[in-house]
Scaffold this motif. Structure first.
Motif, PDB file in Angstrom:
ATOM      1  N   ARG A 116       7.402  23.086 -40.516  1.00  0.00           N
ATOM      2  CA  ARG A 116       5.984  22.940 -40.841  1.00  0.00           C
ATOM      3  C   ARG A 116       5.619  23.665 -42.134  1.00  0.00           C
ATOM      4  NH1 ARG A 116       1.153  21.404 -39.620  1.00  0.00           N
ATOM      5  NH2 ARG A 116       1.905  20.179 -37.876  1.00  0.00           N
ATOM      6  N   ARG A 117       6.179  24.842 -42.357  1.00  0.00           N
ATOM      7  CA  ARG A 117       5.802  25.558 -43.579  1.00  0.00           C
ATOM      8  C   ARG A 117       6.233  24.776 -44.821  1.00  0.00           C
ATOM      9  NH1 ARG A 117       9.703  29.333 -45.751  1.00  0.00           N
ATOM     10  NH2 ARG A 117      11.679  29.316 -44.605  1.00  0.00           N
ATOM     11  N   ASP A 120       3.733  21.694 -44.967  1.00  0.00           N
ATOM     12  CA  ASP A 120       2.428  22.159 -45.448  1.00  0.00           C
ATOM     13  C   ASP A 120       2.494  22.500 -46.936  1.00  0.00           C
ATOM     14  OD1 ASP A 120       1.284  21.842 -42.969  1.00  0.00           O
ATOM     15  OD2 ASP A 120       1.445  23.947 -42.403  1.00  0.00           O
ATOM     16  N   HIS A 121       3.624  23.040 -47.376  1.00  0.00           N
ATOM     17  CA  HIS A 121       3.804  23.378 -48.789  1.00  0.00           C
ATOM     18  C   HIS A 121       3.711  22.127 -49.653  1.00  0.00           C
ATOM     19  CE1 HIS A 121       5.171  25.751 -52.191  1.00  0.00           C
ATOM     20  NE2 HIS A 121       6.196  24.948 -52.391  1.00  0.00           N
ATOM     21  N   VAL A 123       2.274  19.230 -48.828  1.00  0.00           N
ATOM     22  CA  VAL A 123       0.913  18.693 -48.728  1.00  0.00           C
ATOM     23  C   VAL A 123      -0.045  19.499 -49.609  1.00  0.00           C
ATOM     24  CG1 VAL A 123      -1.040  18.381 -47.164  1.00  0.00           C
ATOM     25  CG2 VAL A 123       1.252  17.668 -46.450  1.00  0.00           C
ATOM     26  N   ASN A 124       0.103  20.814 -49.610  1.00  0.00           N
ATOM     27  CA  ASN A 124      -0.789  21.662 -50.397  1.00  0.00           C
ATOM     28  C   ASN A 124      -0.583  21.500 -51.903  1.00  0.00           C
ATOM     29  OD1 ASN A 124      -1.988  22.728 -48.097  1.00  0.00           O
ATOM     30  ND2 ASN A 124      -0.600  24.468 -47.991  1.00  0.00           N
ATOM     31  N   LEU A 125       0.615  21.065 -52.299  1.00  0.00           N
ATOM     32  CA  LEU A 125       0.879  20.827 -53.722  1.00  0.00           C
ATOM     33  C   LEU A 125       0.302  19.507 -54.219  1.00  0.00           C
ATOM     34  CD1 LEU A 125       4.605  22.020 -54.068  1.00  0.00           C
ATOM     35  CD2 LEU A 125       2.584  23.095 -55.101  1.00  0.00           C
ATOM     36  N   ASP A 127      -2.410  16.571 -55.068  1.00  0.00           N
ATOM     37  CA  ASP A 127      -3.696  16.709 -55.742  1.00  0.00           C
ATOM     38  C   ASP A 127      -4.819  15.940 -55.062  1.00  0.00           C
ATOM     39  OD1 ASP A 127      -2.791  14.190 -56.348  1.00  0.00           O
ATOM     40  OD2 ASP A 127      -3.139  14.331 -58.512  1.00  0.00           O
ATOM     41  N   ASP A 129      -6.459  14.964 -50.731  1.00  0.00           N
ATOM     42  CA  ASP A 129      -6.342  15.192 -49.290  1.00  0.00           C
ATOM     43  C   ASP A 129      -5.634  13.996 -48.675  1.00  0.00           C
ATOM     44  OD1 ASP A 129      -6.619  16.127 -46.739  1.00  0.00           O
ATOM     45  OD2 ASP A 129      -8.743  15.629 -46.561  1.00  0.00           O
TER      46      ASP A 129
END
Length: 232
Positions: A116-117, A120-121, A123-125, A127, A129
């Motif tokens: 997951r980390r 999530d990394h 997805v967070n990168l 630009d 949602d």
């Protein structure tokens, strides 16, 4: 005529949404060699689409004297480091298609065997949602090729798997998607996907649109309904 949208589109991550498989392979060889072993390209290909715990046990058999969780953490850290340096290496057409789905209001899920980390990394990168849901390797009891990850995603989204489309690049991932009941689309990267059971194989997502996905889902669900009605 109104378009009948799929209830959700479910995306694999490594090799399907983002071209991170070379990052994993680049991390694997030094790890094995640090314990005096050897690691071939063919062995690396054998791990594509496999759950990380199963992969870690293969590394142990190759001589890596670390616990399963230590192997997973080491490889994940290395890939995340490369992503932080390079940004998100989208596969051709993936970002554009995903953005179109979001604009049309089609629910999306990322269904990956990465931790997951790591998911999530990525997805967070990005630009925008991109995803309504993330199901990662440490969220499921049984990894791909079992259907559990896709079934779990559908349950969380409140949709019937039969009404969804799953996009995959690996044989193990496709087997998971097919077993879940989703309309399964293969977009190969490193391994051939013929004979795995995909409803369709596209060489790339480049130039593909939501209308293509709608047509894919309509064609295969309609043909299956006809078969079911005609069966004795």
């Amino acid at each position: 005529m109104t378009r009948s949208l799929p209830a959700a589109v479910l995306w694999d991550m490594d090799g399907t949404l983002v071209d991170t498989e070379p990052y994993w392979m680049a991390a694997e060889t030094p790890l094995v060699e640090s314990f005096g072993g050897t690691w071939s390209h063919e062995q690396a290909l054998g791990l594509v689409g496999l759950g990380l715990e199963d992969s870690a046990r293969i590394f142990q058999n190759a001589g890596v004297r670390l616990a399963v969780h230590e192997i997973i953490d080491h490889l994940t850290d290395e890939v995340m480091r490369r992503l932080a340096e390079t940004g998100v290496p989208f596969r051709p057409g993936a970002r554009e298609l995903l953005a179109e789905l979001k604009a049309a209001g089609v629910p999306t899920a990322l269904v990956t065997m990465s931790m997951r980390r790591m998911a999530d990394h990525v997805v967070n990168l990005m630009d925008f949602d991109a995803f309504d849901l993330v199901v990662a390797g440490d969220d499921v009891e049984r990894p791909k090729p079992f259907p559990d990850p896709y079934l779990q995603a559908c349950a969380a989204l409140g949709v019937d798997p039969l009404d969804t489309i799953a996009i995959e690049d690996s044989p193990n991932g496709l087997r998971s998607a097919v077993a879940s009941g989703a309309v399964s689309l293969g977009v190969p990267l490193m391994l051939p996907l013929e004979g795995v059971g995909a409803h369709a194989l596209w060489p790339t997502l480049e130039g593909r649109t939501l209308d293509d996905l709608i047509a894919l889902h309509r064609t295969h669900r309609s043909s299956e309904n006809v078969t079911a009605v005609s069966a004795p």
